[in-house]
Design a protein around this motif. Structure first.
Motif, PDB file in Angstrom:
ATOM      1  N   ALA A 249     -45.073  50.108  98.696  1.00  0.00           N
ATOM      2  CA  ALA A 249     -43.749  50.724  98.773  1.00  0.00           C
ATOM      3  C   ALA A 249     -43.588  51.420 100.118  1.00  0.00           C
ATOM      4  O   ALA A 249     -44.382  52.287 100.480  1.00  0.00           O
ATOM      5  CB  ALA A 249     -43.558  51.714  97.633  1.00  0.00           C
ATOM      6  N   LEU A 250     -42.548  51.023 100.856  1.00  0.00           N
ATOM      7  CA  LEU A 250     -42.301  51.581 102.180  1.00  0.00           C
ATOM      8  C   LEU A 250     -41.129  52.546 102.152  1.00  0.00           C
ATOM      9  O   LEU A 250     -40.053  52.212 101.649  1.00  0.00           O
ATOM     10  CB  LEU A 250     -41.979  50.469 103.185  1.00  0.00           C
ATOM     11  N   ALA A 251     -41.331  53.739 102.690  1.00  0.00           N
ATOM     12  CA  ALA A 251     -40.247  54.684 102.937  1.00  0.00           C
ATOM     13  C   ALA A 251     -40.077  54.748 104.451  1.00  0.00           C
ATOM     14  O   ALA A 251     -40.914  55.315 105.155  1.00  0.00           O
ATOM     15  CB  ALA A 251     -40.570  56.050 102.363  1.00  0.00           C
ATOM     16  N   ILE A 252     -39.011  54.114 104.953  1.00  0.00           N
ATOM     17  CA  ILE A 252     -38.799  53.961 106.390  1.00  0.00           C
ATOM     18  C   ILE A 252     -37.765  54.976 106.865  1.00  0.00           C
ATOM     19  O   ILE A 252     -36.690  55.105 106.274  1.00  0.00           O
ATOM     20  CB  ILE A 252     -38.326  52.530 106.716  1.00  0.00           C
ATOM     21  N   SER A 253     -38.079  55.688 107.920  1.00  0.00           N
ATOM     22  CA  SER A 253     -37.161  56.700 108.453  1.00  0.00           C
ATOM     23  C   SER A 253     -36.077  56.042 109.289  1.00  0.00           C
ATOM     24  O   SER A 253     -36.361  55.358 110.271  1.00  0.00           O
ATOM     25  CB  SER A 253     -37.927  57.716 109.307  1.00  0.00           C
ATOM     26  N   LEU A 254     -34.827  56.250 108.880  1.00  0.00           N
ATOM     27  CA  LEU A 254     -33.675  55.754 109.631  1.00  0.00           C
ATOM     28  C   LEU A 254     -32.542  56.743 109.408  1.00  0.00           C
ATOM     29  O   LEU A 254     -32.106  56.949 108.275  1.00  0.00           O
ATOM     30  CB  LEU A 254     -33.266  54.363 109.156  1.00  0.00           C
ATOM     31  N   ASN A 255     -32.061  57.353 110.466  1.00  0.00           N
ATOM     32  CA  ASN A 255     -31.101  58.448 110.326  1.00  0.00           C
ATOM     33  C   ASN A 255     -29.642  58.020 110.381  1.00  0.00           C
ATOM     34  O   ASN A 255     -28.760  58.868 110.436  1.00  0.00           O
ATOM     35  CB  ASN A 255     -31.351  59.515 111.397  1.00  0.00           C
ATOM     36  N   GLY A 256     -29.391  56.698 110.364  1.00  0.00           N
ATOM     37  CA  GLY A 256     -28.006  56.260 110.340  1.00  0.00           C
ATOM     38  C   GLY A 256     -27.667  55.368 111.506  1.00  0.00           C
ATOM     39  O   GLY A 256     -28.525  54.618 112.006  1.00  0.00           O
ATOM     40  N   PRO A 257     -26.415  55.404 111.976  1.00  0.00           N
ATOM     41  CA  PRO A 257     -26.000  54.539 113.077  1.00  0.00           C
ATOM     42  C   PRO A 257     -26.774  54.844 114.355  1.00  0.00           C
ATOM     43  O   PRO A 257     -27.411  55.889 114.483  1.00  0.00           O
ATOM     44  CB  PRO A 257     -24.511  54.860 113.234  1.00  0.00           C
ATOM     45  N   ARG A 258     -26.706  53.903 115.294  1.00  0.00           N
ATOM     46  CA  ARG A 258     -27.527  53.982 116.508  1.00  0.00           C
ATOM     47  C   ARG A 258     -27.429  55.348 117.199  1.00  0.00           C
ATOM     48  O   ARG A 258     -28.433  55.961 117.548  1.00  0.00           O
ATOM     49  CB  ARG A 258     -27.108  52.884 117.483  1.00  0.00           C
ATOM     50  N   GLU A 259     -26.205  55.822 117.418  1.00  0.00           N
ATOM     51  CA  GLU A 259     -26.035  57.074 118.156  1.00  0.00           C
ATOM     52  C   GLU A 259     -26.715  58.238 117.444  1.00  0.00           C
ATOM     53  O   GLU A 259     -27.374  59.069 118.077  1.00  0.00           O
ATOM     54  CB  GLU A 259     -24.547  57.370 118.345  1.00  0.00           C
ATOM     55  N   GLU A 260     -26.555  58.310 116.131  1.00  0.00           N
ATOM     56  CA  GLU A 260     -27.177  59.394 115.363  1.00  0.00           C
ATOM     57  C   GLU A 260     -28.683  59.252 115.338  1.00  0.00           C
ATOM     58  O   GLU A 260     -29.423  60.215 115.561  1.00  0.00           O
ATOM     59  CB  GLU A 260     -26.617  59.412 113.937  1.00  0.00           C
ATOM     60  N   HIS A 261     -29.165  58.051 115.074  1.00  0.00           N
ATOM     61  CA  HIS A 261     -30.602  57.834 114.977  1.00  0.00           C
ATOM     62  C   HIS A 261     -31.295  58.112 116.309  1.00  0.00           C
ATOM     63  O   HIS A 261     -32.299  58.846 116.368  1.00  0.00           O
ATOM     64  CB  HIS A 261     -30.881  56.401 114.530  1.00  0.00           C
ATOM     65  N   ASP A 262     -30.755  57.535 117.383  1.00  0.00           N
ATOM     66  CA  ASP A 262     -31.399  57.672 118.698  1.00  0.00           C
ATOM     67  C   ASP A 262     -31.215  59.053 119.319  1.00  0.00           C
ATOM     68  O   ASP A 262     -31.822  59.352 120.346  1.00  0.00           O
ATOM     69  CB  ASP A 262     -30.859  56.602 119.654  1.00  0.00           C
ATOM     70  N   ARG A 263     -30.402  59.882 118.712  1.00  0.00           N
ATOM     71  CA  ARG A 263     -30.255  61.272 119.182  1.00  0.00           C
ATOM     72  C   ARG A 263     -31.568  62.038 119.015  1.00  0.00           C
ATOM     73  O   ARG A 263     -31.917  62.893 119.837  1.00  0.00           O
ATOM     74  CB  ARG A 263     -29.134  61.957 118.385  1.00  0.00           C
ATOM     75  N   LEU A 264     -32.319  61.705 117.956  1.00  0.00           N
ATOM     76  CA  LEU A 264     -33.505  62.503 117.635  1.00  0.00           C
ATOM     77  C   LEU A 264     -34.781  61.686 117.478  1.00  0.00           C
ATOM     78  O   LEU A 264     -35.874  62.205 117.708  1.00  0.00           O
ATOM     79  CB  LEU A 264     -33.263  63.291 116.337  1.00  0.00           C
ATOM     80  N   ARG A 265     -34.670  60.424 117.088  1.00  0.00           N
ATOM     81  CA  ARG A 265     -35.864  59.620 116.800  1.00  0.00           C
ATOM     82  C   ARG A 265     -36.160  58.731 118.004  1.00  0.00           C
ATOM     83  O   ARG A 265     -35.589  57.643 118.148  1.00  0.00           O
ATOM     84  CB  ARG A 265     -35.677  58.812 115.523  1.00  0.00           C
ATOM     85  N   VAL A 266     -37.073  59.201 118.851  1.00  0.00           N
ATOM     86  CA  VAL A 266     -37.275  58.571 120.163  1.00  0.00           C
ATOM     87  C   VAL A 266     -38.755  58.332 120.452  1.00  0.00           C
ATOM     88  O   VAL A 266     -39.643  58.941 119.851  1.00  0.00           O
ATOM     89  CB  VAL A 266     -36.673  59.448 121.283  1.00  0.00           C
ATOM     90  N   PHE A 267     -38.988  57.433 121.427  1.00  0.00           N
ATOM     91  CA  PHE A 267     -40.325  57.224 121.972  1.00  0.00           C
ATOM     92  C   PHE A 267     -40.678  58.379 122.917  1.00  0.00           C
ATOM     93  O   PHE A 267     -39.810  59.173 123.282  1.00  0.00           O
ATOM     94  CB  PHE A 267     -40.367  55.897 122.732  1.00  0.00           C
ATOM     95  N   PRO A 268     -41.940  58.471 123.344  1.00  0.00           N
ATOM     96  CA  PRO A 268     -42.326  59.542 124.279  1.00  0.00           C
ATOM     97  C   PRO A 268     -41.515  59.562 125.567  1.00  0.00           C
ATOM     98  O   PRO A 268     -41.377  60.623 126.191  1.00  0.00           O
ATOM     99  CB  PRO A 268     -43.807  59.246 124.559  1.00  0.00           C
ATOM    100  N   ASP A 269     -40.951  58.411 125.962  1.00  0.00           N
ATOM    101  CA  ASP A 269     -40.136  58.385 127.176  1.00  0.00           C
ATOM    102  C   ASP A 269     -38.664  58.692 126.891  1.00  0.00           C
ATOM    103  O   ASP A 269     -37.809  58.512 127.757  1.00  0.00           O
ATOM    104  CB  ASP A 269     -40.258  57.032 127.892  1.00  0.00           C
TER     105      ASP A 269
END
Length: 461
Positions: A180-200
């Motif tokens: 069973a996978l619980a995958i973190s996804l915060n919504g549309p691209r703009e919302e998700h990429d606002r906070l969920r980022v790579f080290p760069d």
């Protein structure tokens, strides 16, 4: 009186009785009850004995084993509890669990489970893999799952993941083993990429969504049954856009949890202005209105149900006409916290904790000697001494959601923010007023609970 009065928007007055769990219409009359605050204050702190803890766990233990297989992560999500923004939590480190530690934990856990299952034969335990990003230690995850399968132990496997590595050989293995996978996804691209980022600081949305699409395309039955989404939000989130996104993609994205980024032990929320907080509140209000309109129209929104409806469910399904001693162990009479040992989290070096979300300064054992009942007893006593003086006369003891992890500070238990209890009391008063206003308007919220018999349990008695 232990409880509180509240008024609906239609002007009707009710009393929530925290002794019984009932809500009673009172109109303009004075409510008479023999339960008073003074009566409750005379309740002494409960005695905690190791034998009582052992007895409880002999029936209720061995629910979940969480292996924290690494403290490392391939992302640097800005709000993560391990980002350095939380004074009570560790930070990301290149620390990995080895098979020797994992094997000891698994062996001890299933030995524990086999004892419990003789008294609780319907129990099916879960073994979860946690991080950091657990799939960075995929080799160990595979070894553990194969070891458990080889020994014939029946359990559910779970992984909480950011989804970046759910591809290729890893995805094939997870699907074959029905993890069973619980995958973190915060919504549309703009919302998700606002906070969920790579080290760069580059965004992760495209990779995660593509991995999910490929997984669904290759293993549609597995994806539908075992893959879900965890959503996090804060005062900077556009909840309306998030709701639209998940509604539009409901065929692929099954939301199982919607979490407000934790406010305690951090300065995270100081970045938001009063105007941003006000805008957030307005959007939350519109989400509530949308959710109740959907209910009236017979529409479904999994995101809005998790964001709004779950609170209603917890209110409507509360225990009633039973003392808390029937629903809580006598040595932990209040709040929603668990008995350590019902869930066990193992850090990479082998120390045991009562939850995967706990800081490391509250250990309850290790993989060599397993549960340390003296440490569990001390943990419960410290928690009771910290929380219960206020719990005894609190008007929402039956509803309280506080647990160890919410008040576990860097040097012991601590309320942060300091007014956390007052905020909860205020929110429940508002919530009950809202729910009973809707019930008065004829909206059948009881269908959220899942059975019609609940209507006969004394809600208006």
């Amino acid at each position: 009186m232990k409880g509180f009065f509240f008024e609906t928007k239609h002007g009707n007055r009710y009393f929530y009785n925290d002794i019984t769990g009932e809500v009673t219409y009172v109109g303009d009359e004075n409510l008479k009850t023999h339960h008073t605050v003074d009566d409750m204050k005379r309740i002494s702190l409960p005695k905690v004995h190791e034998q009582d803890i052992r007895r409880f766990l002999e029936i209720n233990g061995a629910h979940e084993l969480y292996l924290i297989v690494t403290e490392d992560c391939n992302l640097r999500c800005r709000y993560c509890v391990y980002s350095g923004n939380y004074e009570n939590m560790r930070t990301h480190r290149p620390v990995y669990m080895d098979f020797e530690v994992a094997k000891k934990a698994v062996d001890k856990f299933f030995e524990f489970y086999e004892e419990v299952s003789r008294r609780n034969p319907r129990l099916r335990p879960a073994v979860g893999f946690y991080g950091g990003e657990p799939l960075l230690n995929f080799k160990l995850i595979r070894e553990v799952i194969e070891y458990i399968r080889k020994n014939g132990w029946n359990c559910l496997f779970t992984i909480t993941t950011n989804g970046v590595l759910v591809d290729g050989e890893i995805a094939d293995f997870l699907a074959r083993n029905e993890v069973a996978l619980a995958i973190s996804l915060n919504g549309p691209r703009e919302e998700h990429d606002r906070l969920r980022v790579f080290p760069d600081s580059s965004g992760t949305y495209e990779i995660i969504v593509n991995n999910m699409r490929k997984l669904k395309g290759k293993y549609p039955k597995y994806f539908a049954q075992y893959c879900d989404v965890i959503v996090c939000y804060d005062y900077g989130s556009d909840l309306l856009e998030m709701a639209r996104f998940f509604d539009d993609n409901s065929d692929m994205l099954d939301v199982i949890r919607v979490n407000l980024i934790f406010e305690g032990f951090t300065n995270w929320y100081k970045q938001y202005s009063e105007e941003q907080v006000k805008l957030f509140a307005e959007r939350m209000k519109k989400c509530r209105e949308m959710y109740y309109r959907y209910l009236k129209e017979g529409k479904k929104s999994n995101f809005l149900h998790q964001l709004i409806g779950l609170q209603n469910y917890l209110i409507l399904s509360r225990s009633m006409n039973l003392p808390l001693s029937y629903t809580r162990p006598p040595f932990l009479p209040f709040t929603a916290t668990c008995v350590p040992g019902t869930k066990i989290a193992v850090e990479p070096q082998g120390t045991l904790h009562c939850c995967e979300k706990m800081p490391y300064n509250f250990p309850i054992g290790d993989v060599d000697r397993w549960l340390d009942f003296e440490k569990i007893k001390n943990l419960i006593e410290a928690y009771n001494n910290f929380m219960l003086p206020e719990c005894c006369d609190c008007p929402i003891s039956r509803l309280c959601a506080i647990c160890y992890a919410m008040v576990a500070g860097p040097d012991g238990f601590k309320k942060d923010p300091k007014d956390i209890c007052e905020k909860l009391k205020t929110s429940y008063r508002i919530l009950l007023s809202e729910i009973w206003s809707l019930l008065e308007e004829g909206l059948d919220l009881f269908k959220l609970v899942g059975h019609e018999s609940y209507k006969q349990c004394g809600v208006f008695v």
